[in-house]
Design an enzyme around this catalytic site. Structure first.
Site, PDB file in Angstrom:
ATOM      1  N   GLY A 269       0.853  -1.188   0.000  1.00 58.60           N
ATOM      2  CA  GLY A 269       0.000   0.000   0.000  1.00 58.60           C
ATOM      3  C   GLY A 269       0.884   1.231   0.000  1.00 58.60           C
TER       4      GLY A 269
ATOM      5  N   GLY B 283       4.041   8.735   0.529  1.00 58.98           N
ATOM      6  CA  GLY B 283       4.879   9.218   1.626  1.00 58.98           C
ATOM      7  C   GLY B 283       6.180   8.446   1.710  1.00 58.98           C
TER       8      GLY B 283
ATOM      9  N   ASP C  61       7.408   6.653   4.234  1.00 62.45           N
ATOM     10  CA  ASP C  61       7.355   5.349   4.900  1.00 62.45           C
ATOM     11  C   ASP C  61       6.982   4.231   3.922  1.00 62.45           C
ATOM     12  OD1 ASP C  61       8.059   6.403   7.384  1.00 62.45           O
ATOM     13  OD2 ASP C  61       5.986   6.839   7.917  1.00 62.45           O
ATOM     14  N   SER C  62       5.916   4.437   3.156  1.00 60.60           N
ATOM     15  CA  SER C  62       5.514   3.377   2.229  1.00 60.60           C
ATOM     16  C   SER C  62       6.497   3.261   1.064  1.00 60.60           C
ATOM     17  CB  SER C  62       4.082   3.600   1.723  1.00 60.60           C
ATOM     18  OG  SER C  62       3.936   4.856   1.107  1.00 60.60           O
TER      19      SER C  62
ATOM     20  N   CYS D 157     -10.244   2.693   9.680  1.00 62.26           N
ATOM     21  CA  CYS D 157      -9.668   2.693   8.333  1.00 62.26           C
ATOM     22  C   CYS D 157      -8.738   1.495   8.153  1.00 62.26           C
ATOM     23  CB  CYS D 157      -8.920   4.002   8.097  1.00 62.26           C
ATOM     24  SG  CYS D 157      -8.167   4.104   6.465  1.00 62.26           S
TER      25      CYS D 157
ATOM     26  N   CYS E 175      -7.331  10.592   8.669  1.00 58.14           N
ATOM     27  CA  CYS E 175      -7.026  10.210   7.287  1.00 58.14           C
ATOM     28  C   CYS E 175      -7.871  10.952   6.257  1.00 58.14           C
ATOM     29  CB  CYS E 175      -7.111   8.698   7.105  1.00 58.14           C
ATOM     30  SG  CYS E 175      -8.356   7.849   8.064  1.00 58.14           S
TER      31      CYS E 175
END
EC number: 2.8.1.13
Length: 373
Positions: free
Chosen positions: A12, A16, A18-19, A103, A200
């Protein structure tokens, strides 16, 4: 050494850092990696720029850099039905929801996981700061991220054993500065992108303005617990238990300059209760009731647990005794707790392991329910 190239991991990707690093690490470890951008909310910022479009451009740039295929998938309907409607109902009920918990449960590890399986995924991966440990019998334990300040197990506490068995968290053993450093060393275009904050679906927007677009505000009276009228509140949904700012009363009432806090709500009378002092008596409680209680591993229908708990994100753990019956629990605190807020998650820990959690329904002070909704 196992051949990771036969294992497909669908990541996913939010645009950003981190992903981005999650995808990079898995690619470097030889996995068959696919990047997926989830569009969960139809969003434009105050300048009319669609933030999702900008984020997707970052996903495309990173995916091209590290050499993985990528897709964009639209979960706006699922998000509206399963997350936004839930949050709106909670606000209407005078509670303070945690949309990020829902979420993760309903979108990132349900709708997204289901979609990833149609792409032949063996696992999904996200940039969350958490870890999974697998027993020889296949049982998965969810552990806190090594970076204590970034640990996100609180938001992942509603995940099931089945979801965790299909999940990888490649950043769990890293601290945030290390993640940024890896992104910079790899020359990723997102290396210096600032972290997103806020709920979110609201992002950086003004929370009050956003909410008023969907829920009509009902102003009412602001009062002290002993009945003094302190003026008007803007609508109960805009306030949370223990909140300090935004009351507009300062120290002007009486000679005491101690700050004012939200200490209670009465939904039926549309009254907001305020009081002075961080540890105002009305803010303190000794136990809570939770529903939608869920554990990440199989547990008996009815049992008692001595463990620690968090009642909000980034809060230090507190010792508790938990009496579980089905999907409900009574949680008794070893020490009185401040501002236990209906609608928020209570999350249980045994040392490093996140055991699960539930949603707070009511707080109690020595057996008497606190007037928080």
């Amino acid at each position: 050494m196992s051949d990771n190239s036969k294992t497909r991991v669908v990541v996913g990707m939010s645009g950003g850092v981190d992903s981005s690093v999650t995808a990079l690490l898995l690619k470097e470890q030889g996995y068959d990696v696919i990047g997926i951008f989830m569009k969960n909310w139809d969003d434009t910022d105050e300048n009319g720029v669609c933030t999702a479009t900008e984020d997707y451009k970052d996903v495309v740039a990173v995916a091209d850099q590290i050499g993985i295929p990528y897709y964009s998938v639209n979960f706006e309907k699922e998000y509206w039905d399963r997350v936004f409607e839930y949050x709106x109902a909670e606000y209407r009920a005078g509670r303070t929801p945690n949309p990020d918990v829902m979420c993760n449960k309903e979108i990132k590890f349900k709708a997204f996981l289901d979609y990833a399986m149609t792409l032949g995924a063996d696992y999904v991966a996200t940039g969350h700061y958490a870890r999974v440990a697998r027993d020889e019998d296949g049982t998965v334990h969810m552990l806190r991220g090594v970076d204590n300040g970034k640990d996100q197990t609180y938001f992942l506490s509603q995940l099931s054993q089945e979801q965790l068995q299909k999940t990888m968290f490649p950043l769990g053993h890293l601290e945030k500065p290390e993640v940024r450093k890896l992104a910079e060393e790899a020359g990723l275009s997102t290396a210096k992108k600032k972290d997103s904050t806020g709920i979110c679906f609201i992002g950086e927007k003004n929370f009050k303005n956003f909410l008023s677009n969907y829920l009509p505000a009902q102003p009412g009276r602001m009062m002290t617990v002993d009945g003094r009228d302190m003026g008007e509140h803007a609508g109960l949904m805009y306030y949370t238990i223990g909140q300090r700012g935004g009351l507009g009363i300062g120290g002007q009432h009486g000679g005491d300059n101690a700050p004012w806090f939200v200490v209670g709500k009465d939904l039926s009378k549309n009254i907001l209760y305020v009081g002075q002092g961080f540890y105002h008596d009305s803010l303190m409680s000794t136990s809570l009731e939770a529903s939608q209680v869920h554990f990440t591993r199989e547990m008996p229908e009815e049992f008692t647990l001595e463990c620690t708990a968090k009642f909000r994100y980034r809060q230090p753990d507190s010792k508790v005794t938990v009496h579980v019956k089905g999907d409900k629990a009574e949680v008794i605190f070893a020490e009185p707790q401040r501002a236990i807020t209906p609608g928020q998650a209570v999350v249980f820990y045994d040392g490093e392991e996140c055991l699960g959690g539930g949603l707070i329904d009511n707080a109690y002070r020595d057996g008497q329910v606190c007037q928080y909704i």
